[in-house]
Each structure stands twice: as structure tokens, then as C-alpha cells.
Design a protein around this motif. Structure first.
Motif, PDB file in Angstrom:
ATOM      1  N   THR A 275       0.678  -1.545   0.181  1.00 17.37           N
ATOM      2  CA  THR A 275      -0.136   0.474   0.075  1.00 17.37           C
ATOM      3  C   THR A 275       0.885   1.467   0.049  1.00 17.37           C
ATOM      4  O   THR A 275       1.842   1.447   0.304  1.00 17.37           O
ATOM      5  CB  THR A 275      -0.787  -0.203   1.549  1.00 17.37           C
ATOM      6  OG1 THR A 275      -1.812  -1.159   1.104  1.00 17.37           O
ATOM      7  CG2 THR A 275      -1.777   1.233   1.151  1.00 17.37           C
TER       8      THR A 275
ATOM      9  N   SER B  93      -1.828   6.990  10.015  1.00 19.19           N
ATOM     10  CA  SER B  93      -1.995   7.415   9.050  1.00 19.19           C
ATOM     11  C   SER B  93      -1.640   5.236   8.455  1.00 19.19           C
ATOM     12  O   SER B  93      -1.178   5.204   7.387  1.00 19.19           O
ATOM     13  CB  SER B  93      -1.393   8.040   7.843  1.00 19.19           C
ATOM     14  OG  SER B  93      -1.846   9.286   8.974  1.00 19.19           O
ATOM     15  N   GLY B  94      -1.094   4.833   9.428  1.00 18.80           N
ATOM     16  CA  GLY B  94      -0.538   3.616   8.653  1.00 18.80           C
ATOM     17  C   GLY B  94       0.943   3.729   8.403  1.00 18.80           C
ATOM     18  O   GLY B  94       1.604   2.934   7.965  1.00 18.80           O
TER      19      GLY B  94
ATOM     20  N   LYS C 249       5.083  10.357  -1.239  1.00 21.92           N
ATOM     21  CA  LYS C 249       4.343   8.708  -1.642  1.00 21.92           C
ATOM     22  C   LYS C 249       5.140   8.056  -0.577  1.00 21.92           C
ATOM     23  O   LYS C 249       6.301   7.895  -1.003  1.00 21.92           O
ATOM     24  CB  LYS C 249       3.786   8.301  -3.124  1.00 21.92           C
ATOM     25  CG  LYS C 249       3.399   9.580  -4.124  1.00 21.92           C
ATOM     26  CD  LYS C 249       1.825   9.772  -3.509  1.00 21.92           C
ATOM     27  CE  LYS C 249       0.622  10.088  -4.744  1.00 21.92           C
ATOM     28  NZ  LYS C 249      -0.734  10.443  -4.179  1.00 21.92           N
TER      29      LYS C 249
ATOM     30  N   ARG D  88       5.361   3.682   1.464  1.00 19.39           N
ATOM     31  CA  ARG D  88       5.102   2.810   1.764  1.00 19.39           C
ATOM     32  C   ARG D  88       4.647   2.455   3.105  1.00 19.39           C
ATOM     33  O   ARG D  88       4.612   3.134   3.634  1.00 19.39           O
ATOM     34  CB  ARG D  88       5.831   1.360   1.176  1.00 19.39           C
ATOM     35  CG  ARG D  88       5.752   0.533  -0.544  1.00 19.39           C
ATOM     36  CD  ARG D  88       6.442   0.083  -0.684  1.00 19.39           C
ATOM     37  NE  ARG D  88       7.882  -0.710   0.519  1.00 19.39           N
ATOM     38  CZ  ARG D  88       7.712  -1.589   0.284  1.00 19.39           C
ATOM     39  NH1 ARG D  88       7.681  -2.396  -0.687  1.00 19.39           N
ATOM     40  NH2 ARG D  88       9.295  -1.976   0.381  1.00 19.39           N
ATOM     41  N   ILE D  89       3.236   1.800   2.802  1.00 21.67           N
ATOM     42  CA  ILE D  89       2.621   1.759   4.537  1.00 21.67           C
ATOM     43  C   ILE D  89       3.899   1.245   5.496  1.00 21.67           C
ATOM     44  O   ILE D  89       4.295   0.401   5.289  1.00 21.67           O
ATOM     45  CB  ILE D  89       1.232   0.593   4.143  1.00 21.67           C
ATOM     46  CG1 ILE D  89       0.485   0.983   5.880  1.00 21.67           C
ATOM     47  CG2 ILE D  89       2.033  -0.408   4.280  1.00 21.67           C
ATOM     48  CD1 ILE D  89      -0.453  -0.236   6.209  1.00 21.67           C
TER      49      ILE D  89
ATOM     50  N   LEU E  87       0.828   5.234   0.667  1.00 22.38           N
ATOM     51  CA  LEU E  87       0.044   6.008   1.571  1.00 22.38           C
ATOM     52  C   LEU E  87       1.378   7.624   0.548  1.00 22.38           C
ATOM     53  O   LEU E  87       2.244   7.820   0.672  1.00 22.38           O
ATOM     54  CB  LEU E  87       0.696   6.307   2.551  1.00 22.38           C
ATOM     55  CG  LEU E  87      -0.075   4.860   3.179  1.00 22.38           C
ATOM     56  CD1 LEU E  87      -0.212   4.450   5.168  1.00 22.38           C
ATOM     57  CD2 LEU E  87      -1.798   4.402   2.795  1.00 22.38           C
ATOM     58  N   GLU E  88       0.281   9.007   1.306  1.00 24.52           N
ATOM     59  CA  GLU E  88       0.977  10.252   1.317  1.00 24.52           C
ATOM     60  C   GLU E  88       1.666  10.292   2.681  1.00 24.52           C
ATOM     61  O   GLU E  88       0.431   9.816   3.883  1.00 24.52           O
ATOM     62  CB  GLU E  88      -0.740  11.237   0.776  1.00 24.52           C
ATOM     63  CG  GLU E  88      -0.428  11.195  -1.243  1.00 24.52           C
ATOM     64  CD  GLU E  88      -1.535  11.816  -1.519  1.00 24.52           C
ATOM     65  OE1 GLU E  88      -2.290  13.035  -0.570  1.00 24.52           O
ATOM     66  OE2 GLU E  88      -1.385  12.317  -2.258  1.00 24.52           O
TER      67      GLU E  88
END
Length: 289
Positions: free
Chosen positions: A186, A208-209, A252, A254-255, A188-189
């Protein structure tokens, strides 16, 4: 015949002494002359280390050392040596034995025995290593792939293909593992946490992970000190907030990746943010170039 005639106690003692002396003499001759000559007493040979020597070479090797050998019916197996190579021996290397002693040998088998493939999936890499060794198998390559399960075995492969638990394979085979990297696929921003205090920034980042990485100070004079301890023990009216973060807002990632943050006193925050924005713009221009 007067020699054996007993006329007094003195004669008895003399005869008794003669018998004792003759007995001791015979015992000494038997144990120290006859037995050593008949059993090669004192003539010993040190047993050499035979592991790794091929059976074709063992006859001449032991004959030169006045030793014999016998190959046992039982055999073992290891991928380290060729077939018919010596794996074990008795007596052990370094032992002292008499000349012409027989050495019993165990050879490496031609074909490895079959063992069942264990189930390694969902276990850790460390556990997989231990299980493979207990089954007589070898860990091959480890391939990390995006997955939230960090260091967990996702797939087990033999000769490039997935292998099911319980499948019979040759002992000593290499098993490759596909392992999770703990990050996942995944993307994420990165949230914007500038201007927030430490507790709020951590809440936003984790929610936000992502993970909170290093917590540092913008002020170089506080470098190396425990940021959380200083924030908790801040004087009344002092408030430390986030002045800078890395990666920056809307990047950007990754989780599961980490976000490093730098803290500063609130009264110094406005100037600090302006400086950081200019620094980030210059960094973006450099990366573009």
C-alpha cells in the motif's frame, strides 16, 4: 636329598622362602616378559582422522599404519561429501590402539534418503532455519517481498517451485524462502504534522499507517538529548512543536515506513518553518535536476 629334609623350624622357613622367591620370579617373568612379547604390549598406533577420505583410498592409507578396517552395513548421508566417503569411524581419531586393530567405518550413501517437507509458512525465518536443520534440509535463498508480516515465511520453494508440506524430497535439499518485509504494497501520502506538538504528531503518523522514526531537535544545542524527556519536563508556557519532517508532506511512501520529525520551541517556530520551506524547495529543485 638333604636339601629337602626338614629337621627344624629353620629348615621350614628356608624352604618357605625359596617357594616364595620362585613364585615371585615366575610372576615377574609372566607379566613382564611373556605377556609383552605375545601381545605387543606398549606398541600402540594413533588412530588417524578418516572423515572425508574415499573408500578407494582407505586400504592403502590404513595398511601403512598397521591398521585394518571394516565397513559397517549402516550408512549415513550428507551433501557435503561424495558417495562412499567416510562419515564416521570407531575408534575416534586420536585414540591409541594396538597394531593391527580393526577400525569400523560408516560411509556416505549413494542416494540420499527421502524426508518429508515441513510446513514453514507463517513461521519466522529463524524458526524455519531450525526446522530445516532438524529435517536434514538446508536453507537456500531468502527473497523479501512487500507484506505486513515482517520476517514471516510466505512461501517455501524447492528447485524454483512451491512445495507442499509432506512432500518427500532428498535429504540435504535446499529450500528457498519468500519472506515478508513488514511494509506491504500500500502506498500512502505523508501527512503534514508541522506545527503539531509531539503527542498529536505521533497520533497522526501512526493513524496514517506509518511509524514515528527519530525525534530530534531543530536547535543544535539540544542535539543528542532525549527529545521526549525534554518535552515532558518542559517549563510552563514552553511548547515544543514539529518544525520539520522527513519525508515531507504529500510524499509517496509505503505503509509502515518511518517519519522523522524535528521539534522546536513554539516562539521560534515561524522563522524555523520559513527556513525549512526554503530548504525543501531547494532540495526538490536539486532532485528534479
Amino acid at each position: 636329598m638333604n636339601l629337602f629334609k626338614v629337621n627344624s623350624l629353620k629348615d621350614v622357613l628356608i624352604h618357605l622362602s625359596i617357594v616364595i622367591i620362585l613364585g615371585i620370579t615366575l610372576l615377574v617373568l609372566f607379566f613382564y616378559v611373556y605377556l609383552p612379547n605375545s601381545t605387543n604390549h606398549g606398541e600402540t598406533v594413533t588412530v588417524p582422522d578418516l572423515e572425508g577420505i574415499h573408500q578407494d583410498d582407505i586400504d592403502e592409507f590404513l595398511t601403512k599404519r598397521n591398521l585394518r578396517y571394516e565397513v559397517l552395513a549402516d550408512s549415513g548421508f550428507t551433501a557435503e561429501y561424495e558417495p562412499f566417503t567416510i562419515l564416521n569411524q570407531y575408534p575416534a581419531p586420536g585414540s591409541k590402539v594396538k597394531e593391527n586393530r580393526k577400525i569400523f567405518l560408516t560411509l556416505n550413501a549413494i542416494n540420499p534418503p527421502k524426508v518429508k517437507m515441513p510446513d514453514l509458512v507463517d513461521g519466522s525465518v529463524k524458526n524455519a532455519q531450525l526446522v530445516l536443520e532438524s529435517y536434514g534440509l538446508t536453507r537456500g535463498n531468502i527473497k523479501y517481498v512487500p507484506d505486513l508480516a515482517q520476517n514471516a515465511v510466505l512461501e517455501q520453494k524447492y528447485e524454483g517451485d512451491n512445495i507442499e508440506p509432506g512432500t518427500f524430497i532428498p535429504k540435504g535439499s535446499k529450500i528457498d524462502l519468500v519472506v515478508g518485509d513488514g511494509l506491504g504494497n500500500t502506498v500512502l501520502e505523508v501527512p503534514d504534522v508541522k506545527g503539531m506538538d509531539l503527542e498529536e504528531a505521533e497520533f497522526i503518523i501512526v493513524g496514517s499507517g506509518l511509524k514515528v522514526g527519530s525525534v530530534l531537535f531543530q536547535d543544535q544545542s539540544l542535539s543528542g538529548q532525549d527529545a521526549r524527556e525534554i518535552v515532558e519536563n518542559a517549563a510552563p508556557g514552553e511548547r515544543y512543536v514539529v518544525a520539520r519532517q522527513n519525508p515531507t508532506f504529500e510524499k509517496k511512501v509505503r505503509i509502515g515506513e518511518e517519519i522523522d520529525i524535528w521539534l522546536n520551541l513554539l516562539e521560534d517556530q515561524e522563522d524555523s518553518i520559513l527556513d525549512n520551506e526554503e530548504e525543501e524547495e531547494n532540495t526538490d529543485i536539486s532532485e528534479t535536476e
